[in-house]
Design an enzyme around this catalytic site. Structure first.
Site, PDB file in Angstrom:
ATOM      1  CG  ASP A   1      -1.738   1.199   1.369  1.00 16.96           C
ATOM      2  OD1 ASP A   1      -2.545   1.429   0.462  1.00 16.96           O
ATOM      3  OD2 ASP A   1      -1.589   1.952   2.356  1.00 16.96           O
TER       4      ASP A   1
ATOM      5  CD  GLU B   1      -2.329   2.393  -3.447  1.00 14.73           C
ATOM      6  OE1 GLU B   1      -3.306   3.108  -3.696  1.00 14.73           O
ATOM      7  OE2 GLU B   1      -1.609   2.577  -2.449  1.00 14.73           O
TER       8      GLU B   1
HETATM    9  C1  GLC Z   1      -3.797   3.685  -0.342  1.00 15.39           C
HETATM   10  C2  GLC Z   1      -5.186   3.126  -0.205  1.00 15.39           C
HETATM   11  C3  GLC Z   1      -6.114   4.197   0.269  1.00 15.39           C
HETATM   12  C4  GLC Z   1      -5.615   4.742   1.586  1.00 15.39           C
HETATM   13  C5  GLC Z   1      -4.153   5.168   1.490  1.00 15.39           C
HETATM   14  C6  GLC Z   1      -3.558   5.432   2.850  1.00 15.39           C
HETATM   15  O1  GLC Z   1      -3.708   4.651  -1.312  1.00 15.39           O
HETATM   16  O2  GLC Z   1      -5.602   2.570  -1.423  1.00 15.39           O
HETATM   17  O3  GLC Z   1      -7.422   3.713   0.399  1.00 15.39           O
HETATM   18  O4  GLC Z   1      -6.392   5.847   1.957  1.00 15.39           O
HETATM   19  O5  GLC Z   1      -3.357   4.175   0.889  1.00 15.39           O
HETATM   20  O6  GLC Z   1      -3.190   4.237   3.476  1.00 15.39           O
END
Ligand code: GLC
Length: 635
Positions: free
Chosen positions: A262, A304
């Site tokens: 993430d 991500e």
């Molecule tokens: C990522 C997640 C998102 C979250 C962010 C902070 O971008 O997809 O939903 O708010 O991380 O952890």
């Protein structure tokens, strides 16, 4: 039975990576050999703790490194509580998941996270504990076992950029323990934070402005790139990296196959930079890749990286030194909605041309929407040649897709609308963004049919791309926006909850009834998935190109693999259009079983075709290649 010497297995894997591992680690952590030795003991511990059944899976996947690269993968993303209340519920509903043709499920964060300060689970207070109302670590491991028995892979978020302010480390930092404050970014005054603010953009400019928060109990400022209760971890401290690697391996040892890293571009901070995608981030990801390769080589890393393509692609690493196994195809996703709003495929052609030219080893996760907002990170320099201005264009997209534009039936909501920047993003379920919600509200059957046709066409486009298509749970039955979050004080300032509603099991019951919206979409998606799985032309190794249709409303994609060719055409306009192509005669339209010439193809509003041709095998291994025809490919 083959008796495997586990220690020898571990040592040989460690040896394979040792030089690079030590080199990178010591370079990053100033030759801290003690920390490096500890890191190696962590790897050994998690290798020893790994269950024999998972080690067996590691071995068999290592024999077939392409196991996740074929055309038979279909993913689904879901919140456990929204789908089935808890982990036991997900286990009970694996039959539904299989009925959807899905063999990869991504469970949204499910580790302990304080209510009301959790950012949808993205503020973890204990990496070793499942959120009690969702179950236990044991439930997670049982679910993973059941998934493996049924040929389903399990993906889980690893929220590594920050912890919750309620995490043990944060609590000890608040209590004044310097050692724990050093795991975060603490500053005695606002002087340095203010310097950072000069170069670091904001993630949530309206819901959580700024990148720092005042921490009253310590009397210091702490770095909080996301929400104030999400404290950024300091990966310049090797203890943080060692312990977080242990947390990741612990999840893998529960049977998780894919870890979603993430917010990974944010994990290294340097004053004077934008604190995104810094070179040290790539070192850390490479180290994590090697750690997993040593302990659990049958697992994968999904990064991500919600950024422009030039920032995304480096996260694949190189063929020799890979970083992430898979990445999100985020720009194609956003460009798809731009195309829906403009009915003009030129930018999408340009974007796909760039993706198609990347090495086939790269695996993208393709999706129409996820749990997050749709950000308008489009190629504006390209659009400017058609006179589009960035701010005005974003406003148009948002107006159109929220239904404010004259005659638009799309029903999204804005996200983080900062009037100063004109940079709002968009939320909504696929069905509502396609106009199904408005049509049903108006009880307009004709409009509903048209909106469903668009929804199906977008999925067909999704399934045409190389990589792994991932559906958001509920989209398979065309679930509409959930406005309930407007009433919930813990959620009402975060419009992403509009598309994270509870799964409607009553609606899912209708999925085999062809007279319903649920039945139409579900059946179509099943059919698309089955066709995709049955034809090698959808293999990730296929040659792919943009087909020139001489019509700015029709996107054309060509695919070729092992004697199979596909010409896929998608009409993004709400009026009938013709693709002015002159390609293969007598193709099989895989969608309806009819024989069509790929020659001046007329498509109804939002229609699509999958025109397929199989060449005769001339002799073993050789096929009569459509050499002359394939010259037609254009980018
Ligand atoms: C990522 C997640 C998102 C979250 C962010 C902070 O971008 O997809 O939903 O708010 O991380 O952890």
């Amino acid at each position: 039975m083959i008796c495997v010497d586990w220690e020898a297995e571990f040592i040989s894997r460690l040896e394979k990576h040792y030089d690079e591992l030590k080199w990178l680690y010591c370079e990053l952590y100033h030759n801290d050999e003690q920390a490096f030795d500890y890191f190696c003991t962590v790897l050994h511990r998690y290798y020893q703790e790994r269950k024999p059944v998972l080690k067996k899976l590691d071995r068999s996947r290592s024999q077939d490194p392409h196991w996740y690269k074929k055309n038979d993968m279909l993913g689904m993303q879901m919140y456990v509580n929204a789908f089935a209340r808890n982990l036991a519920g997900v286990r009970d509903h694996l039959d539904y998941i299989r009925d959807c043709g899905v063999n990869y499920i991504h469970l949204m964060p499910l580790l302990e996270s304080p209510a009301g300060r959790s950012d949808g689970g993205y503020a973890v207070s204990d990496f070793n504990k499942v959120e009690p109302e969702l179950g236990t670590m044991q439930d997670l491991a049982h679910l993973a076992d059941d998934c493996h028995d049924q040929g389903i892979c399990l993906c889980l978020d690893f929220v590594m950029n920050h912890t919750s302010e309620d995490h043990e480390w944060a609590k000890r930092a608040k209590a004044g323990e310097k050692e724990y404050q050093d795991r975060y970014f603490f500053f005695d005054s606002w002087d340095i934070p203010n310097e950072y603010e000069k170069t670091v953009p904001q993630v949530f400019p309206t819901t959580a402005p700024g990148n720092f928060s005042w921490c009253d109990s310590v009397g210091k400022v702490v770095m909080t790139t996301f929400y104030p209760y999400q404290w950024d971890l300091n990966y310049a401290n090797p203890i943080v990296f060692n312990d977080m690697t242990a947390n990741m391996l612990h999840l893998y040892n529960q049977g998780i196959d894919i870890i979603r890293l993430d917010a990974v571009p944010y994990i290294w901070k340097t004053l004077g930079t934008n604190c995104r995608n810094l070179p040290q981030v790539h070192t850390l990801v490479r180290l994590m890749h090697m750690a997993a390769d040593i302990v659990c080589p049958g697992t994968l890393l999904l990064g991500e990286v919600v950024m422009e393509p030039s920032k995304v692609v480096p996260y694949f690493g190189t063929i020799d030194k890979p970083e992430c196994h898979m990445l999100y195809n985020v720009t194609t996703m956003a460009t798809t909605w731009h195309t829906v709003a403009t009915r003009d495929v030129r930018l999408l052609k340009h974007q796909l041309g760039a993706v198609f030219s990347l090495p086939r080893e790269y695996i993208f996760l393709n999706y129409l929407r996820c749990h997050d907002d749709i950000g308008w990170g489009l190629d504006y320099p390209f659009l400017s040649q058609f006179g589009a201005d960035e701010v005005a264009h974003k406003r148009y997209l948002n107006d159109y897709l929220t239904g404010r534009w004259f005659e638009s039936d799309m029903r999204g909501e804005l996200y983080n609308d900062d009037p100063r920047l004109g940079d709002a993003r968009l939320c909504g379920t696929t069905a509502s963004l396609c106009g199904i919600e408005a049509a049903e509200f108006e009880e307009n059957a004709w409009k509903a049919e048209r909106a469903i046709t668009l929804d199906i066409m977008l999925h067909a486009f999704l399934f045409t791309q190389s990589g792994i298509p991932v559906i958001y749970s509920g989209d398979e039955i065309g679930q509409l926006n959930d406005y309930g979050y407007h009433e919930d004080p813990l959620k009402w300032d975060d419009s992403r909850y509009i598309h994270r509603g509870n799964f409607h099991w009553d609606e899912a019951e209708l999925r085999h009834d062809p007279s319903t919206r649920q039945g139409k979409i579900f059946t179509a998606l099943r059919k698309l998935e089955e066709i995709r799985r049955a034809h090698e032309v959808f293999d990730n190794n296929a040659d792919t190109w943009v087909v020139e249709t001489y019509n700015n409303s029709i996107l054309g994609i060509g695919r070729y693999y092992a004697g199979e060719k596909l010409i896929a055409l998608f009409n993004f306009s709400e009026s009938p259009q013709t693709a002015w192509i002159n390609d293969e005669p007598d193709c099989l339209n895989l969608w309806n079983g009819e024989h069509w010439d790929a020659h001046n193809v007329g498509l109804p509003a939002y229609g699509f075709v999958w025109l397929y041709k199989k060449y005769l095998q001339v002799d073993e291994g050789a096929v009569s290649k459509p050499a002359a025809k394939r010259k037609k490919k254009t980018a």
